[in-house]
Design a protein around this motif. Structure first.
Motif, mmCIF file in Angstrom:
data_model
loop_
_atom_site.group_PDB
_atom_site.id
_atom_site.type_symbol
_atom_site.label_atom_id
_atom_site.label_comp_id
_atom_site.label_asym_id
_atom_site.label_seq_id
_atom_site.Cartn_x
_atom_site.Cartn_y
_atom_site.Cartn_z
ATOM 1 N N ARG A 88 9.634 3.124 -0.100
ATOM 2 C CA ARG A 88 9.357 4.472 -0.585
ATOM 3 C C ARG A 88 8.271 4.392 -1.640
ATOM 4 O O ARG A 88 8.364 3.576 -2.560
ATOM 5 C CB ARG A 88 10.615 5.082 -1.252
ATOM 6 N N CYS A 89 7.256 5.253 -1.503
ATOM 7 C CA CYS A 89 6.245 5.342 -2.553
ATOM 8 C C CYS A 89 6.445 6.690 -3.257
ATOM 9 O O CYS A 89 6.757 7.691 -2.611
ATOM 10 C CB CYS A 89 4.851 5.248 -1.938
ATOM 11 N N TYR A 90 6.281 6.694 -4.572
ATOM 12 C CA TYR A 90 6.562 7.906 -5.366
ATOM 13 C C TYR A 90 5.312 8.390 -6.100
ATOM 14 O O TYR A 90 5.410 9.071 -7.107
ATOM 15 C CB TYR A 90 7.686 7.614 -6.374
ATOM 16 N N CYS A 91 4.155 8.027 -5.588
ATOM 17 C CA CYS A 91 2.919 8.326 -6.321
ATOM 18 C C CYS A 91 2.530 9.804 -6.196
ATOM 19 O O CYS A 91 3.154 10.569 -5.458
ATOM 20 C CB CYS A 91 1.786 7.423 -5.828
ATOM 21 N N ASP A 92 1.473 10.180 -6.893
ATOM 22 C CA ASP A 92 1.037 11.577 -6.869
ATOM 23 C C ASP A 92 0.525 11.990 -5.489
ATOM 24 O O ASP A 92 0.698 13.137 -5.073
ATOM 25 C CB ASP A 92 -0.058 11.795 -7.924
ATOM 26 N N THR A 93 -0.130 11.069 -4.798
ATOM 27 C CA THR A 93 -0.599 11.394 -3.445
ATOM 28 C C THR A 93 0.598 11.713 -2.559
ATOM 29 O O THR A 93 0.591 12.694 -1.801
ATOM 30 C CB THR A 93 -1.365 10.196 -2.830
ATOM 31 N N CYS A 94 1.635 10.891 -2.651
ATOM 32 C CA CYS A 94 2.831 11.131 -1.839
ATOM 33 C C CYS A 94 3.493 12.449 -2.245
ATOM 34 O O CYS A 94 3.988 13.189 -1.389
ATOM 35 C CB CYS A 94 3.807 9.961 -1.951
ATOM 36 N N ALA A 95 3.474 12.740 -3.545
ATOM 37 C CA ALA A 95 4.050 14.011 -4.013
ATOM 38 C C ALA A 95 3.323 15.181 -3.346
ATOM 39 O O ALA A 95 3.953 16.114 -2.826
ATOM 40 C CB ALA A 95 3.954 14.105 -5.533
ATOM 41 N N TYR A 141 0.828 -1.211 0.000
ATOM 42 C CA TYR A 141 0.000 0.000 0.000
ATOM 43 C C TYR A 141 0.863 1.262 0.000
ATOM 44 O O TYR A 141 2.014 1.243 0.418
ATOM 45 C CB TYR A 141 -0.931 0.020 1.226
ATOM 46 N N CYS A 142 0.263 2.354 -0.456
ATOM 47 C CA CYS A 142 0.896 3.672 -0.382
ATOM 48 C C CYS A 142 0.662 4.221 1.025
ATOM 49 O O CYS A 142 -0.476 4.272 1.478
ATOM 50 C CB CYS A 142 0.258 4.599 -1.421
ATOM 51 N N PRO A 143 1.722 4.640 1.719
ATOM 52 C CA PRO A 143 1.534 5.078 3.104
ATOM 53 C C PRO A 143 0.702 6.343 3.236
ATOM 54 O O PRO A 143 0.212 6.641 4.329
ATOM 55 C CB PRO A 143 2.960 5.303 3.604
HETATM 56 ZN ZN ZN Z 1 2.173 7.039 -2.437
#
Ligand code: ZN
Ligand code: GLA
Length: 669
Positions: A157-164, A114-116
């Motif tokens: 590490r998540c690099y998705c748009d939400t994390c951005a 999952y994305c944190p």
């Molecule tokens: Zn993410």
């Protein structure tokens, strides 16, 4: 303390009954009783079974397990079941899945992907945690909470748009505005200036070096993001069951989370230990991790939450644990301050990803060697119950720092052939060989009670901890600074004037340049005692500015220049070691430091035998002796009158230890 969880030491493991039919559960209970199991970690990967459809919870099967545990007098370290989201969630809300640095989204079908920062995941995890907490708050089997599982084990590490988007929020909080970000990241260089928040991204896949300051902030941000997942669940648990301890299990030498920061939020530290039976360095690394875990918990007893009863299945080659090795590892944990010996998992799976991973109760069943070793260990732990809660006392502190780990291993670093952990580990190893107990410390630790502080590769340090160190040295502390120390301040900028930055006057040296060497190259250091020393990897061009020179480089471009220095300030002293000495040099580097500070080892032991001492709440102390490796060694105890803490028998003043042996002795009053 463990005493509000179970009586004596905790003993048990991950229990995954959802893999089995209910008749097997009854057998589990009986065999757990036989083995002396008093605590199980339950429901860690049960989300899909507890919430089979969105918003429909079904705890009936878990009720039956919890009731059985009560009936058989076993406690539950109940998980919040949030370690792996159910498939329906990943399918319905694809943005729940983490994204890698190249923009590729993970797929379900494994675990913990999952994305944190996913709000869907967070909402689902919070709801599950609350449901479980409210449902089981008054259940007699519930003894403590196990949040999630090994956070960041698979996706660091998540690099998705939400994390951005969340990263931008985090940065704004830290720097106030975009100017602060530009300044800290040094974006004036390489045309990296950000003129709009929307341009700010995670350090995704790109053409050449990613900005190191951006990466350092992303490391911190990810550690914080994942920590906030823990905190959200913990807050719910504290609210509903204020008297119960909450933990989450840490991992060995794990780079990606700042465990110092995490530890502040955790009621009892727990961790998962998987020493590789094929790796001769694994006992020392394991010892290091145990000491780190105890230190993260400010010296309080910690839990060995998982170990393997035998083989694991996730290394390229998964060595077995021969008879006695699992017991050795268990006693090693106790000798470093653990109050729990737990396993992954109770019963070995027949199917699924871990069918070839060992368990307390293996495929071979209750007649197996493994199960009889488990049962014997359970009985020994019971006999040692009085030791639970006892503590370790150390006079030496060893710095261990995640910022320094991250910042000194960037792709822009001056060498890729010198991993961060090697530096603290090799100092640790020499202390351990001298049976000198050691705590790990961070710049935030109150280090006033230590006599010696060792600072290996403290790459990042701010002026404030440096000034605390100055007064500590003035008051008599002996500081040993290793190479690659104090290059950067907390913002990731290089200290002007050279290393060791704010520690320069204290050390009385200045580092002008460094010379990283290719693996296999060696050079010579002269201590003026006719025993030139061969060293490898790294050397530094340093200049004494007030310090006395104790050793010089004896060849190469630095020939004649200082290699080891000593500088006295007030009642204390700072030594700077500008290369990495091997164990053979420690009589000239470490021993004088220990001697100057009046620190001695617990006991002299033959090579491969290690001693530790735990001091009980009652003030009584117990001596641990562990023998690594095959063969036999005799240990001479300082006085007569020791008794075996398991069976109470007198032991002679010379104690003979066999292969991978471990003994606990009551010290005479
Ligand atoms: Zn993410
Ligand atoms: C980790 C996990 C467990 C299990 C073990 C196997 O520690 O927490 O769920 O996968 O590894 O060694």
């Amino acid at each position: 303390m463990i005493d509000d969880i179970v009586d004596g030491f905790a003993f048990g493991g991950d229990y995954n009954p959802e893999q089995w039919t209910e008749d097997v559960w009854i057998e589990d209970m009986k065999l757990m009783n036989r083995a002396g199991v008093n605590l199980v970690s339950l429901g860690i990967f049960s989300w899909a079974k507890l919430e089979p459809e969105e918003g429909r919870y079904d705890f009936t099967w878990l009720d039956r397990v919890m009731n059985l545990l009560t009936e058989y007098n076993i406690k539950a370290d109940l998980a919040t079941a949030t370690a792996a989201q159910p498939n329906w969630m990943s399918v319905k809300y694809p943005q729940v899945m983490a994204v890698d640095e190249k923009g590729l989204r993970y797929t379900w079908g494994s675990r913990q992907a999952y994305c944190p920062n996913s709000l869907i995941y967070r909402r689902g995890a919070a709801a599950m945690t609350r449901m479980l907490a409210e449902h089981y708050a008054a259940h007699p089997a519930l003894a403590m909470w196990h949040v999630n599982n090994e956070y960041a084990c698979h996706v660091q590490r998540c690099y998705c748009d939400t994390c951005a988007a969340e990263f931008r929020v985090w940065l704004e909080k830290r720097y106030g505005d975009l100017d602060g970000v530009n300044e800290t990241w040094g974006t004036a260089f390489w045309s990296q200036n950000y003129s709009d928040w929307a341009e700010v991204m995670p350090p995704r896949y790109t053409s050449a070096f990613r900005n190191p300051n951006q990466q350092l902030d992303y490391d911190r941000f990810m550690s914080d993001s994942i920590l906030s997942l823990f905190i959200a669940e913990r807050n719910i648990l504290h609210q509903v069951t204020p008297n119960l301890k909450v933990t989450t299990n840490f991992m060995p030498l794990f780079k990606h989370l700042d465990y110092w920061k995490w530890a502040e939020e955790i009621d009892i530290i727990s961790w998962d230990s998987y020493p590789d039976p094929h790796d001769p360095l694994s006992p020392v690394m394991n010892a290091f991790d145990h000491d780190l875990m105890r230190s993260l918990g400010a010296g309080k007893p910690f839990m060995l939450m998982e170990q393997a009863a035998g083989r694991v299945n996730w290394r390229p080659v998964n060595g077995m644990k021969h008879e006695g090795l699992m017991r050795f590892h268990s006693f090693q944990a106790l000798s470093h301050g653990a109050d729990a010996v737990m396993y992954f998992q109770w019963r070995q799976s027949r199917r699924g990803s871990e069918q070839f991973h060992s368990a307390m109760l293996p495929h071979a069943g209750e007649g197996s060697r493994t199960f009889s070793e488990i049962t014997r260990l359970g009985a020994e732990l019971k006999a040692l119950s009085a030791l639970a809660g006892s503590r370790i006392e150390s006079q030496v502190g060893l710095f261990f720092d995640y910022d320094s780990w991250w910042a000194s291993e960037m792709e822009t670093a001056v060498t890729a052939a010198y991993p961060y952990v090697e530096e603290p580990l090799h100092w640790y190893r020499s202390l351990r060989e001298r049976n000198v107990p050691v705590d790990m410390v961070s710049p935030k630790t109150d280090f006033s009670s230590y006599k010696v502080l060792i600072m290996p590769r403290m790459f990042v340090i701010d002026a404030l901890p440096a000034s605390r160190l100055e007064s500590w040295v003035e008051n008599g502390g002996v500081l040993l600074l290793g190479p690659m120390s104090a290059w950067l301040d907390g913002t990731g900028a290089v200290h002007p004037g050279g290393a060791p930055g704010p520690l320069r006057t204290l050390a009385g040296v200045r580092v002008e340049d460094v010379d990283p060497l290719p693996p296999g190259t060696s050079f010579s250091v002269d201590f003026g005692d006719g025993r030139p020393l061969a060293a490898r990897n790294w050397r530094e061009e340093i200049y004494a500015e007030g310090a006395e020179v104790l050793a010089v480089y004896a060849d190469g471009p630095l020939n004649g220049g200082p290699a080891v220095t000593s500088h006295t300030r007030g009642r204390g002293q700072t030594r700077y070691v500008s290369f990495r000495p091997g164990p053979e040099a420690m009589d000239r580097i470490l021993d004088p430091v220990l001697e100057r500070a009046g620190v001695t080892g617990l006991l002299e032991t033959p090579p491969g035998v290690y001693a530790a001492r735990r001091i009980g709440v009652d003030g009584r102390s117990r001596l641990f002796l562990l023998r690594e490796g095959e063969g036999r060694s005799d240990v001479r105890l300082p006085v007569e009158g020791f008794t075996d803490a398991v069976d109470g028998r007198q032991v002679g003043q010379v104690l003979s230890l066999g292969s991978w042996d471990a003994r606990v002795l009551n010290e005479p009053d």
